[in-house]
Scaffold this motif. Structure first.
Motif, PDB file in Angstrom:
ATOM      1  N   GLN A 113       6.667   1.289   1.644  1.00 47.65           N
ATOM      2  CA  GLN A 113       7.614   1.409   2.739  1.00 47.65           C
ATOM      3  C   GLN A 113       7.071   0.607   3.914  1.00 47.65           C
ATOM      4  O   GLN A 113       5.875   0.359   3.993  1.00 47.65           O
ATOM      5  CB  GLN A 113       7.849   2.862   3.132  1.00 47.65           C
ATOM      6  CG  GLN A 113       6.602   3.631   3.486  1.00 47.65           C
ATOM      7  CD  GLN A 113       6.902   5.097   3.738  1.00 47.65           C
ATOM      8  OE1 GLN A 113       8.028   5.467   3.987  1.00 47.65           O
ATOM      9  NE2 GLN A 113       5.885   5.931   3.700  1.00 47.65           N
ATOM     10  N   GLU A 145       0.800  -1.216   0.000  1.00 50.75           N
ATOM     11  CA  GLU A 145       0.000   0.000   0.000  1.00 50.75           C
ATOM     12  C   GLU A 145       0.839   1.276   0.000  1.00 50.75           C
ATOM     13  O   GLU A 145       0.487   2.247  -0.651  1.00 50.75           O
ATOM     14  CB  GLU A 145      -0.924   0.018   1.223  1.00 50.75           C
ATOM     15  CG  GLU A 145      -2.018  -1.009   1.173  1.00 50.75           C
ATOM     16  CD  GLU A 145      -3.053  -0.728   0.092  1.00 50.75           C
ATOM     17  OE1 GLU A 145      -3.395   0.452  -0.134  1.00 50.75           O
ATOM     18  OE2 GLU A 145      -3.497  -1.705  -0.544  1.00 50.75           O
ATOM     19  N   PHE A 146       1.933   1.282   0.757  1.00 47.42           N
ATOM     20  CA  PHE A 146       2.691   2.512   0.978  1.00 47.42           C
ATOM     21  C   PHE A 146       4.102   2.500   0.394  1.00 47.42           C
ATOM     22  O   PHE A 146       4.796   3.503   0.461  1.00 47.42           O
ATOM     23  CB  PHE A 146       2.783   2.808   2.483  1.00 47.42           C
ATOM     24  CG  PHE A 146       1.441   2.994   3.128  1.00 47.42           C
ATOM     25  CD1 PHE A 146       0.763   4.192   3.018  1.00 47.42           C
ATOM     26  CD2 PHE A 146       0.855   1.953   3.835  1.00 47.42           C
ATOM     27  CE1 PHE A 146      -0.476   4.370   3.616  1.00 47.42           C
ATOM     28  CE2 PHE A 146      -0.387   2.119   4.435  1.00 47.42           C
ATOM     29  CZ  PHE A 146      -1.059   3.324   4.319  1.00 47.42           C
ATOM     30  N   PRO A 181       4.987   3.519   7.278  1.00 48.28           N
ATOM     31  CA  PRO A 181       4.280   4.660   6.687  1.00 48.28           C
ATOM     32  C   PRO A 181       4.292   5.873   7.617  1.00 48.28           C
ATOM     33  O   PRO A 181       4.276   5.733   8.840  1.00 48.28           O
ATOM     34  CB  PRO A 181       2.849   4.146   6.505  1.00 48.28           C
ATOM     35  CG  PRO A 181       2.845   2.726   6.890  1.00 48.28           C
ATOM     36  CD  PRO A 181       4.146   2.383   7.514  1.00 48.28           C
TER      37      PRO A 181
END
Length: 108
Positions: free
Chosen positions: A30, A27-28, A33
């Motif tokens: 990383q 999703e991010f 987040p």
């Protein structure tokens, strides 16, 4: 300090943390987040999912494996050595709290 702590105990707990971290990374892009402060604690007596180079922790060519300070290896069901040397686990030390509270657990 994390606002949320995800605790995984045993193999299933490790697999849940692994899946969660993979989802976060998808999703991010990383593992940490900016808008979420999450800490992890993975406790297991097996080294199966704890290896830094374990390929099952990879997603999109990136490892999302936990750092050593978020993992506790328990051998022989003996918590005493871990709690006696909790300073060696800076990622979990704040979550342990007062060492005296654990005496009831260790004596059981």
């Amino acid at each position: 300090m994390a606002n949320h702590l995800l605790i995984g105990i045993g193999g299933t707990g490790g697999k849940i943390i692994r899946a969660f971290r993979k989802t976060i990374y998808q999703e991010f892009r990383q593992t940490k987040p900016d808008n979420a402060h999450i800490g992890y604690l993975y406790i297991d007596s097996s080294d199966e999912l704890m290896g830094l180079e374990d390929p099952t922790w990879k997603i999109l060519g990136k490892s999302v494996q936990l750092g050593e300070n978020s993992k506790v290896r328990i051998k022989g069901q003996n918590l005493r050595p871990v709690l006696d040397s909790v300073d060696q686990y800076p990622g979990i030390q704040p979550w342990i709290g007062d060492r005296a509270i654990w005496n009831d657990v260790l004596e059981a």
